[in-house]
Design a protein around this motif. Structure first.
Motif, short mmCIF file in Angstrom:
data_model
loop_
_atom_site.label_atom_id
_atom_site.label_comp_id
_atom_site.label_asym_id
_atom_site.label_seq_id
_atom_site.Cartn_x
_atom_site.Cartn_y
_atom_site.Cartn_z
N SER A 113 73.54 -18.85 -11.64
CA SER A 113 72.49 -17.96 -12.14
C SER A 113 72.09 -16.99 -11.04
O SER A 113 71.49 -17.40 -10.03
CB SER A 113 71.27 -18.75 -12.60
OG SER A 113 70.17 -17.88 -12.82
N ARG A 116 68.13 -16.82 -10.65
CA ARG A 116 67.57 -17.94 -9.87
C ARG A 116 67.94 -17.85 -8.40
O ARG A 116 67.14 -18.14 -7.52
CB ARG A 116 68.04 -19.27 -10.46
CG ARG A 116 67.33 -19.62 -11.73
CD ARG A 116 67.64 -21.05 -12.16
NE ARG A 116 67.04 -21.30 -13.45
CZ ARG A 116 67.72 -21.38 -14.59
NH1 ARG A 116 69.03 -21.31 -14.58
NH2 ARG A 116 67.09 -21.59 -15.72
N THR A 119 65.81 -14.97 -6.77
CA THR A 119 64.39 -15.33 -6.64
C THR A 119 64.20 -16.47 -5.64
O THR A 119 63.17 -16.51 -4.96
CB THR A 119 63.75 -15.69 -8.00
OG1 THR A 119 64.50 -16.70 -8.64
CG2 THR A 119 63.63 -14.47 -8.88
N SER A 120 65.18 -17.35 -5.49
CA SER A 120 65.05 -18.41 -4.47
C SER A 120 65.11 -17.81 -3.06
O SER A 120 64.39 -18.27 -2.16
CB SER A 120 66.13 -19.49 -4.64
OG SER A 120 67.40 -19.00 -4.27
N SER A 151 69.88 -13.57 -18.92
CA SER A 151 68.92 -14.49 -18.35
C SER A 151 67.93 -13.71 -17.52
O SER A 151 68.19 -12.59 -17.12
CB SER A 151 69.62 -15.55 -17.48
OG SER A 151 70.17 -14.94 -16.32
N SER A 153 64.47 -14.38 -14.61
CA SER A 153 63.61 -15.26 -13.86
C SER A 153 62.49 -14.40 -13.35
O SER A 153 62.72 -13.37 -12.75
CB SER A 153 64.39 -15.88 -12.68
OG SER A 153 63.55 -16.69 -11.92
N ARG A 155 58.27 -14.12 -11.81
CA ARG A 155 57.05 -14.69 -11.29
C ARG A 155 56.03 -13.57 -11.26
O ARG A 155 56.32 -12.48 -10.73
CB ARG A 155 57.28 -15.24 -9.89
CG ARG A 155 58.23 -16.42 -9.94
CD ARG A 155 58.21 -17.14 -8.63
NE ARG A 155 59.00 -18.34 -8.71
CZ ARG A 155 60.33 -18.37 -8.79
NH1 ARG A 155 61.01 -17.27 -8.84
NH2 ARG A 155 60.97 -19.51 -8.83
#
Length: 159
Positions: A113, A116, A119-120, A151, A153, A155
């Motif tokens: 992904s 993900r 963003t990590s 997809s 992600s 925040r």
């Protein structure tokens, strides 16, 4: 893509994406977001430079938004993001930046992904809570068939 309102002043950034099957074509129009990236299956990363002004920055008569057209090949990934991704700072005040994002997109092998994964990296770079929205959205075409997956992600920072 996102809407932000502060002190009665509204800044609106929108990115539109349309895909058509057989052959898979990609059309994007960006009004107010950073340029997107198209990561090809061989690891090359292309910048989608075309973008327009923030919605509402000028009258509708003066507003123009350039459209980008391309083909989405098997295992290609379109990566879109808000400026909160590149403007995250570490404890020394260093921005995450576009260069670090581009370096991440060259990763081999590709992560399962991209949203993900990116963003990590942003989360690991920043100290404390985000000061702005951090959103990474991806659209990919998988394998040799005509299917595609999407997809995202995200925040949201709280004010």
């Amino acid at each position: 893509f996102f809407f932000q309102a502060e002190d009665g002043i509204r800044d609106i950034g929108v990115t539109g994406v349309q895909t058509c099957a057989l052959p898979i074509s990609l059309r994007t129009a960006n009004a107010g977001h950073p340029p997107g990236f198209l990561r090809r299956s061989d690891g090359r990363v292309e910048t989608i430079e075309e973008h327009g002004l923030l919605l509402g920055a000028v009258s509708s008569d003066d507003f123009e938004c350039v459209e980008h057209r391309d083909r989405l090949e098997p295992d290609d990934v379109l990566v879109l993001y808000t400026d909160g991704v590149t403007e995250v700072r570490d404890r020394n005040g260093t921005l995450f930046g576009v260069r670090r994002l581009l370096d991440a997109l060259h990763r081999r092998p590709a992560p399962r992904s991209w949203a993900r994964f990116v963003t990590s990296l942003v989360d690991a770079h920043r100290i404390g809570p985000p000061e702005d929205d951090v959103l990474v959205a991806t659209l990919s075409r998988t394998g040799e068939d005509a299917s595609s997956t999407a997809s995202d992600s995200s925040r949201e920072a709280t004010a």
